[in-house]
Scaffold this active site. Structure first.
Site, PDB file in Angstrom:
ATOM      1  N   GLU A   1       0.817  -1.202   0.000  1.00 19.06           N
ATOM      2  CA  GLU A   1       0.000   0.000   0.000  1.00 19.06           C
ATOM      3  C   GLU A   1       0.858   1.261   0.000  1.00 19.06           C
ATOM      4  OE1 GLU A   1      -1.859  -2.679   3.232  1.00 19.06           O
ATOM      5  OE2 GLU A   1       0.023  -2.546   2.130  1.00 19.06           O
TER       6      GLU A   1
ATOM      7  N   CYS B   1      -2.311  -3.358   7.466  1.00 24.80           N
ATOM      8  CA  CYS B   1      -1.948  -3.603   8.860  1.00 24.80           C
ATOM      9  C   CYS B   1      -2.170  -2.352   9.695  1.00 24.80           C
ATOM     10  CB  CYS B   1      -0.498  -4.066   8.958  1.00 24.80           C
ATOM     11  SG  CYS B   1       0.721  -2.807   8.490  1.00 24.80           S
TER      12      CYS B   1
ATOM     13  N   TRP C   1      21.411 -38.888 -13.010  1.00 25.11           N
ATOM     14  CA  TRP C   1      20.194 -38.126 -12.796  1.00 25.11           C
ATOM     15  C   TRP C   1      19.019 -38.939 -13.303  1.00 25.11           C
ATOM     16  CZ3 TRP C   1      20.507 -33.968  -9.847  1.00 25.11           C
ATOM     17  CH2 TRP C   1      21.707 -33.269  -9.778  1.00 25.11           C
TER      18      TRP C   1
ATOM     19  N   THR D   1      20.616 -38.627   3.273  1.00 21.50           N
ATOM     20  CA  THR D   1      20.736 -37.957   1.977  1.00 21.50           C
ATOM     21  C   THR D   1      22.048 -37.203   1.874  1.00 21.50           C
ATOM     22  OG1 THR D   1      18.332 -37.731   1.758  1.00 21.50           O
ATOM     23  CG2 THR D   1      19.687 -36.213   0.477  1.00 21.50           C
TER      24      THR D   1
ATOM     25  N   ASP E   1      24.267 -38.530  -1.155  1.00 25.11           N
ATOM     26  CA  ASP E   1      24.205 -37.699  -2.356  1.00 25.11           C
ATOM     27  C   ASP E   1      25.054 -36.436  -2.310  1.00 25.11           C
ATOM     28  OD1 ASP E   1      22.351 -39.528  -3.270  1.00 25.11           O
ATOM     29  OD2 ASP E   1      20.614 -38.305  -2.711  1.00 25.11           O
TER      30      ASP E   1
ATOM     31  N   GLU F   1      13.026 -32.705   0.613  1.00 25.11           N
ATOM     32  CA  GLU F   1      13.724 -33.420  -0.468  1.00 25.11           C
ATOM     33  C   GLU F   1      14.495 -34.587   0.135  1.00 25.11           C
ATOM     34  OE1 GLU F   1      15.433 -31.589  -3.914  1.00 25.11           O
ATOM     35  OE2 GLU F   1      15.013 -29.599  -3.112  1.00 25.11           O
TER      36      GLU F   1
ATOM     37  N   LEU G   1      12.325 -40.627   6.208  1.00 28.42           N
ATOM     38  CA  LEU G   1      11.974 -39.298   6.708  1.00 28.42           C
ATOM     39  C   LEU G   1      10.730 -38.782   5.990  1.00 28.42           C
ATOM     40  CD1 LEU G   1      12.478 -36.878   8.484  1.00 28.42           C
ATOM     41  CD2 LEU G   1      14.247 -36.095   6.881  1.00 28.42           C
TER      42      LEU G   1
ATOM     43  N   ALA H   1       8.223 -40.587   4.888  1.00 23.00           N
ATOM     44  CA  ALA H   1       7.076 -41.261   5.487  1.00 23.00           C
ATOM     45  C   ALA H   1       6.744 -40.667   6.848  1.00 23.00           C
ATOM     46  CB  ALA H   1       7.346 -42.753   5.608  1.00 23.00           C
TER      47      ALA H   1
END
Length: 351
Positions: free
Chosen positions: A47, A70, A165, A191, A195, A283, A288, A290
């Site tokens: 605004e 606000c 990949w 991970t 990776d 990611e 983890l 699940a």
């Protein structure tokens, strides 16, 4: 209002803990004389920017804004006071602000000053745009997106563990853009070990999202791309049972460490919400993922399916055991979109 919503979306991923807000000003004759959007936390609100651009031409005109102005002092002064001072005759608002510091008081101030207020114009679209912000206010947790890439036969890696990949360059570029819209990207220790991910947006936004590792045992490598905090910030979260040796290693590496009451996804998200995160991206590996699903930490799924066959153990799948005994017991999913990314397909689903 459609234009105001477009303006608000320009800052997606950069305003947390604040919402996305866009605004425009029409003069008394209905001509567009000012536009603005909230670009980042601590910067002027939408605004204020639109009114500054309009200047004296705002008097007697109309302010169109996607969220209730606000009325409290935060990093910036109250927008309601700026709106009243500008002398507009009418304010059109898409939705009221559910933040308890505002919650209708901003609109009440405008009405008390003699300004006509019109509410609920494009309200559904405004709520959809700010769904992560609204979710955090309602639940005390960020909006969670669980993303994975898998082969046509549902594998996330070869039997030897190689996973790069599975998806093509178009899908990987899409992931970088997705990260840019999130406040944090979360993985587990497994991970990191398997990776060595970078987890950045590859420059898609100024100021990379927070990279978060949730690790129970802190058995993390001494060398990892995530430890380069000059590139992007990294946080390692753990429970009270984490060994002293692992804690000391992180201190030597200069990586921020956070002890949670329990090394669980829900505790982590509560801590990230307290840091102002509106939206996070999971990611992580199967177990983890699940756990995050089971604890209500995922509201959206983004599954990339590549036209490849990898074979191998069923364990190389995106999800661990969900504890289901019947097929109908699984999470109910609603399709948002099915998109082609080069040779790959992207399923966007909502829980």
């Amino acid at each position: 209002m459609d234009r105001a919503l477009e303006l608000a979306a320009l800052a997606e991923g950069r305003t947390s803990p604040n919402p996305l807000v866009g605004a425009l000003v029409l003069d008394a004759g209905g001509q567009l004389v000012g536009e603005g959007f909230h670009a980042a936390a601590g910067q002027p609100h939408a605004e204020v920017g639109a009114l500054a651009q309009a200047g004296e031409r705002a008097k007697g005109g109309t302010l169109v804004v996607t969220l209730e102005p606000c009325c409290h002092h935060g990093r910036t002064p109250p927008c309601s006071e700026a709106v009243i001072a500008a002398g507009v005759a009418r304010v059109v608002v898409a939705m009221a602000d559910p933040d308890p510091r505002v919650a209708g008081r901003g609109l009440a101030q405008l009405r008390a000053a003699g300004i006509e207020v019109i509410e609920a114009v494009r309200e559904a679209q405004a709520r959809s745009l700010n769904r992560p912000f609204l979710h955090r206010l309602a639940t005390g947790r960020p909006w969670g997106i669980l993303k994975w890439a898998m082969s046509l036969d549902g594998r996330t890696a070869l039997p030897n563990g190689v996973s790069q990949w599975i998806s093509g360059p178009e899908a990987r570029s899409w992931v970088h853009r997705l990260r840019a819209r999130c406040d944090a990207v979360i993985v587990g220790g497994g991970t990191v070990r398997a990776d060595d991910p970078l987890l950045t947006s590859r420059g898609q936004r100024q100021g990379e999202p927070l990279r978060v590792v949730l690790s129970r045992g802190l058995d993390l490598p001494d060398q990892a791309q995530l430890w380069n905090t000059a590139l992007a910030p990294t946080l390692v979260a753990h429970g009270p049972e984490a060994p002293a040796q692992g804690r000391s290693r992180l201190e030597r590496l200069g990586v921020e460490r956070l002890e949670l009451a329990a090394c669980e996804p829900d505790a982590l998200l509560e801590a990230l919400a307290a840091r102002g995160c509106n939206r996070v991206l999971w990611e992580c590996g199967a177990e983890l993922a699940a756990a995050a699903l089971g604890q209500g930490c995922v509201q959206q799924l983004a599954a990339v399916v590549a036209p490849k066959l990898l074979g191998g153990p069923p364990a190389r799948t995106p999800l661990g055991d969900l504890g289901l005994e019947r097929i109908d017991d699984g999470p109910e999913l609603k399709e948002l979109a099915l998109t082609r990314l080069g040779p790959d397909l992207l399923w966007n689903l909502e829980l």
